[in-house]
Enzyme design. Structure first.
Site, PDB file in Angstrom:
ATOM      1  N   GLY A  57     -10.475  -2.899   4.457  1.00  0.00           N
ATOM      2  CA  GLY A  57      -9.313  -2.784   5.245  1.00  0.00           C
ATOM      3  C   GLY A  57      -9.266  -1.401   6.135  1.00  0.00           C
ATOM      4  O   GLY A  57     -10.204  -0.963   6.383  1.00  0.00           O
ATOM      5  N   ASP A  58      -8.179  -1.231   6.722  1.00  0.00           N
ATOM      6  CA  ASP A  58      -7.911  -0.019   7.476  1.00  0.00           C
ATOM      7  C   ASP A  58      -7.960   1.186   6.741  1.00  0.00           C
ATOM      8  O   ASP A  58      -7.984   2.326   7.069  1.00  0.00           O
ATOM      9  CB  ASP A  58      -6.670  -0.191   8.372  1.00  0.00           C
ATOM     10  CG  ASP A  58      -5.485  -0.283   7.155  1.00  0.00           C
ATOM     11  OD1 ASP A  58      -5.356  -1.102   6.578  1.00  0.00           O
ATOM     12  OD2 ASP A  58      -4.397   0.514   7.693  1.00  0.00           O
ATOM     13  N   GLY A  66       0.199  -2.543   6.297  1.00  0.00           N
ATOM     14  CA  GLY A  66       0.494  -3.691   6.722  1.00  0.00           C
ATOM     15  C   GLY A  66      -0.934  -4.495   6.979  1.00  0.00           C
ATOM     16  O   GLY A  66      -1.645  -4.328   6.419  1.00  0.00           O
ATOM     17  N   THR A  70       0.776  -1.219  -0.180  1.00  0.00           N
ATOM     18  CA  THR A  70      -0.076   0.003  -0.066  1.00  0.00           C
ATOM     19  C   THR A  70       0.967   1.069  -0.099  1.00  0.00           C
ATOM     20  O   THR A  70       2.221   1.168   0.259  1.00  0.00           O
ATOM     21  CB  THR A  70      -0.806  -0.027   1.434  1.00  0.00           C
ATOM     22  OG1 THR A  70      -1.623  -1.204   1.391  1.00  0.00           O
ATOM     23  CG2 THR A  70      -1.452   1.231   1.581  1.00  0.00           C
TER      24      THR A  70
HETATM   25  N1  ASP Z   1      -3.206  -2.144   5.126  1.00  0.00           N
HETATM   26  C1  ASP Z   1      -3.730  -2.719   3.861  1.00  0.00           C
HETATM   27  C2  ASP Z   1      -4.899  -3.463   4.122  1.00  0.00           C
HETATM   28  O1  ASP Z   1      -5.128  -4.137   5.110  1.00  0.00           O
HETATM   29  C3  ASP Z   1      -2.735  -3.360   3.028  1.00  0.00           C
HETATM   30  C4  ASP Z   1      -1.047  -2.730   3.122  1.00  0.00           C
HETATM   31  O2  ASP Z   1      -0.804  -1.874   3.795  1.00  0.00           O
HETATM   32  O3  ASP Z   1      -0.140  -3.283   2.590  1.00  0.00           O
HETATM   33  O4  ASP Z   1      -5.649  -3.397   3.254  1.00  0.00           O
END
Ligand code: ASP
Length: 323
Positions: free
Chosen positions: A221-222, A243, A191
């Site tokens: 997601g977040d 993450g 991301t």
């Molecule tokens: N945080 C992102 C998600 O969980 C993924 C990432 O940061 O790579 O969708």
């Protein structure tokens, strides 16, 4: 509003197991290597900083930095977005203006090439905080935003790899697939996120993602959720996370990190403290970048790597692998 902060832009290109991303994309002859990724984050922070110098808007600086990474196809965002378990796109993005307290997240969108631009177009126009799925895509269409070109070679390579892992029995559970993927094989999350602060101490933060690779269709997601994936409050601090999004959601990591910066002052210490709190509760798998109200920055991650770059008054800097 405080005056005399050190202006700057800090970006990340995603916390995760980058050695595996390089391995998979090399096998697919895509030549995504460390030099390209470092050049990508460095250029993104420079572009953001240029906007900060030209227009003075931290929100637009964050958008410029993230948009560049979305367009590059090198990261799991925008053009390079990873696919869900059914092979579909479902991108998330979010943006917060720390001076007004307004934030907008867009979730599970497929239409826009640049989900961060959709979030920017909605910021300040509605008091809703998150808009998802087809209605969000229709808004993108109505606003005339450029269409996503469809899954990139990078996304397809990562998808095929994950499919093979499952077919060959290295991931078993259907419902906990992404947590297993993260634990057993390492994250493929990459991301993008950015935080900007101007000389008056105005802060903005944002993120954009295709979501963790091979997520269940419908998972959010977040990244579109303020407080979890990103947070900015101009007299406190600004943070962008990356993450395992579930950990960021369960702990509201970005808001807590920004508030801790206001309390402790030291941005590095604040990010490290929050990160170890999350790790104690749920294990590793997150990365954080951020500014305190003076424009001092912090970078903390407990994954194998997280490319990041800073451009600003404190001297340009970047990093990649965990020390
Ligand atoms: N945080 C992102 C998600 O969980 C993924 C990432 O940061 O790579 O969708």
């Amino acid at each position: 509003m405080r005056a005399s902060a050190e202006p700057g832009v800090i970006v990340h290109g995603g916390a995760g197991r980058w050695s595996l991303v390089f391995e998979i994309t090399r096998e697919a002859n895509l030549h995504i290597n460390q030099d390209k990724i470092v050049a990508g984050v460095a250029e993104a922070s420079r572009r953001g900083y240029r906007v900060l110098e030209d227009s003075g808007s931290p929100v637009d600086a964050v958008v410029a930095a993230i948009r560049y990474m979305e367009d590059s196809g090198l990261f799991n965002a925008g053009v390079g977005s990873s696919l869900d378990a059914s092979g579909q796109l479902g991108m998330d993005a979010g943006l917060m203006n720390g001076s007004t307290g307004e934030a907008v997240g867009v979730a599970r969108v497929r239409h826009p090439r640049n989900p961060i631009v959709l979030a920017r177009s909605l910021l300040g126009k509605t008091d809703h905080v998150i808009i998802a799925c087809e209605p969000a895509d229709r808004l993108a269409e109505k606003l005339g935003l450029e269409r996503h070109p469809g899954p990139s070679p990078r996304a397809l390579a990562l998808y095929k790899w994950a499919l093979r892992e499952i077919e060959e029995g290295r991931m078993e559970s259907v419902w906990r697939r992404n947590q297993e993927l993260a634990r057993l094989l390492g994250l493929l999350g990459d991301t993008v996120g950015a935080v900007a602060i101007d000389h008056e101490g105005r802060i903005a933060a944002g993120v954009s993602t295709g979501g963790v690779s091979f997520k269940l269709p419908g998972r959010i997601g977040d990244s579109p959720v303020p407080g979890a994936g990103f947070y900015a409050w101009s007299n406190a601090g600004g943070v962008a996370a990356t993450g395992r999004g579930e950990l960021a959601l369960l702990t509201q990591v970005s808001a807590r990190a920004a508030d801790l910066m206001a309390e402790l002052g030291d941005p590095q210490l604040s990010l490290e403290k929050i990160l170890s709190l999350v790790e104690d509760r749920y294990g590793p798998g997150l990365g954080l970048i951020g500014f305190n109200k003076n424009g001092e920055y912090g970078v903390a991650y407990n994954t194998e790597a997280m490319p990041w770059a800073y451009t600003g008054g404190l001297g340009d800097k970047w990093g990649f692998w965990r020390q």
